[in-house]
Design an enzyme around this catalytic site. Sequence first.
Site: not given
Ligand code: NAD
Ligand code: PPY
Length: 356
Positions: A43, A79, A150, A184, A188
């Site tokens: 991150r 992490k 992912s 989004l 999202g």
């Molecule tokens: P991203 O950065 O693509 O999207 C996050 C969105 O949230 C952005 O559009 C941003 O503008 C918006 N945002 C930020 N602060 C905000 C607020 N206060 N109010 C409303 N919107 C806000 O991230 P992502 O990959 O979509 O991940 C979203 C969440 O899911 C994160 O917390 C991430 O750690 C978690 N997550 C993601 C994955 C993955 O595979 N990408 C896996 C597990 C967990």
């Molecule tokens: C998460 O799921 O929160 C991640 O950080 C994605 C991920 C999952 C498994 C291995 C490395 C990263």
Amino acid sequence: MSIDDELRWDGELTVTRHDRETGTTFVIRIDSTRLGPASGGTRAAHYPSIGHALADAGKLAGAMTLKMAVSDLPMGGGKSVIALPAPRNQIDAATWTRILDIHAENIDKLEGNYWTGPDVNTNSSDMDQLSRTTKYVFGRSVGNGGAGSSAHATALGVFEAMKATARRRGLGTLDGRTVLVQGLGAVGGDVVRLAAQAGARLLVADTDPQRLEAASLAGHTVVPAGEVLRTPCDLFAPCAMGGIIDSAAAASIPTMAVAGAANNILTDAAAGEVLRDRGVLCAPDFVANAGGAFHLVGQEVLGWNEDDVVERTRGIGRTLDEVYSLSEERGITTEAAALMLARARLSPASTAAATS
Ligand code: NAD
Ligand code: PPY
């Protein structure tokens, strides 16, 4: 959040490094290698202090340990947090490349005890850049031999979690239900699409006007970002950042159920108790958002194909049913029930039974 306090942490290892030239501080935290090498995304963000960066890395690493354990994946939890000198969109390309190269060197020194992947503000092309220096990287782009983003798998798992949670809460299917999605982004945006296909009425919030405009053009109702916790809905899906529901928010949030992608949605166990006492059913995030881990670890460690990933990700609904039944039987919160399932797998007895 003093550095002293944040270094009094129960995890296995904290690695930090500072780069004076860019003003960046690097943190890698390994929470546990009990079930395998630690793993979890990188991150990048601008933090108010190094203490905040350490705290975030520690909480996120702990969530990864639980996610891997409850999902039956052979990995531990870790992490990385890159504490930037300014918000990510103010970092120029050359500086970002230098930052990634230093981060890759740090990961490489851990010799495979920690494997990274994408998280907020890092993507597959960043993983490609890291992989020029270290091999301990998941989620490189598909063209570069990795599993790619992912996000789709995470969104599918969150959608399964939303359905299972709505059903258990007595809401039936998502058809005709009001679902509020906060954030989004990569996950999202996909959650919105899946929920809309299932017939839900979508309320959406983001801080990015372009993303809101696209959602509005798709026919969804925009809610101001600051009104999210006061907006009535059947199910709330936090898909932005963690720490969104504290005890005060839990006491008033006008919803029946919570299931989203953000890591560490609840600030603490007390918030989960307040939700439970109000009859708000909450899907533990480290169960609901494991689709991304299935995608990355499944394909890059276990040799799964995409169908395997989809099958295991759909199973998140069944895992949640198990969590909800345990929570009802024991009279404990859903978070505590999910912790019990994860800790059972982390206990030495369970490892001994699995290997005997
Ligand atoms: P991203 O950065 O693509 O999207 C996050 C969105 O949230 C952005 O559009 C941003 O503008 C918006 N945002 C930020 N602060 C905000 C607020 N206060 N109010 C409303 N919107 C806000 O991230 P992502 O990959 O979509 O991940 C979203 C969440 O899911 C994160 O917390 C991430 O750690 C978690 N997550 C993601 C994955 C993955 O595979 N990408 C896996 C597990 C967990
Ligand atoms: C998460 O799921 O929160 C991640 O950080 C994605 C991920 C999952 C498994 C291995 C490395 C990263």
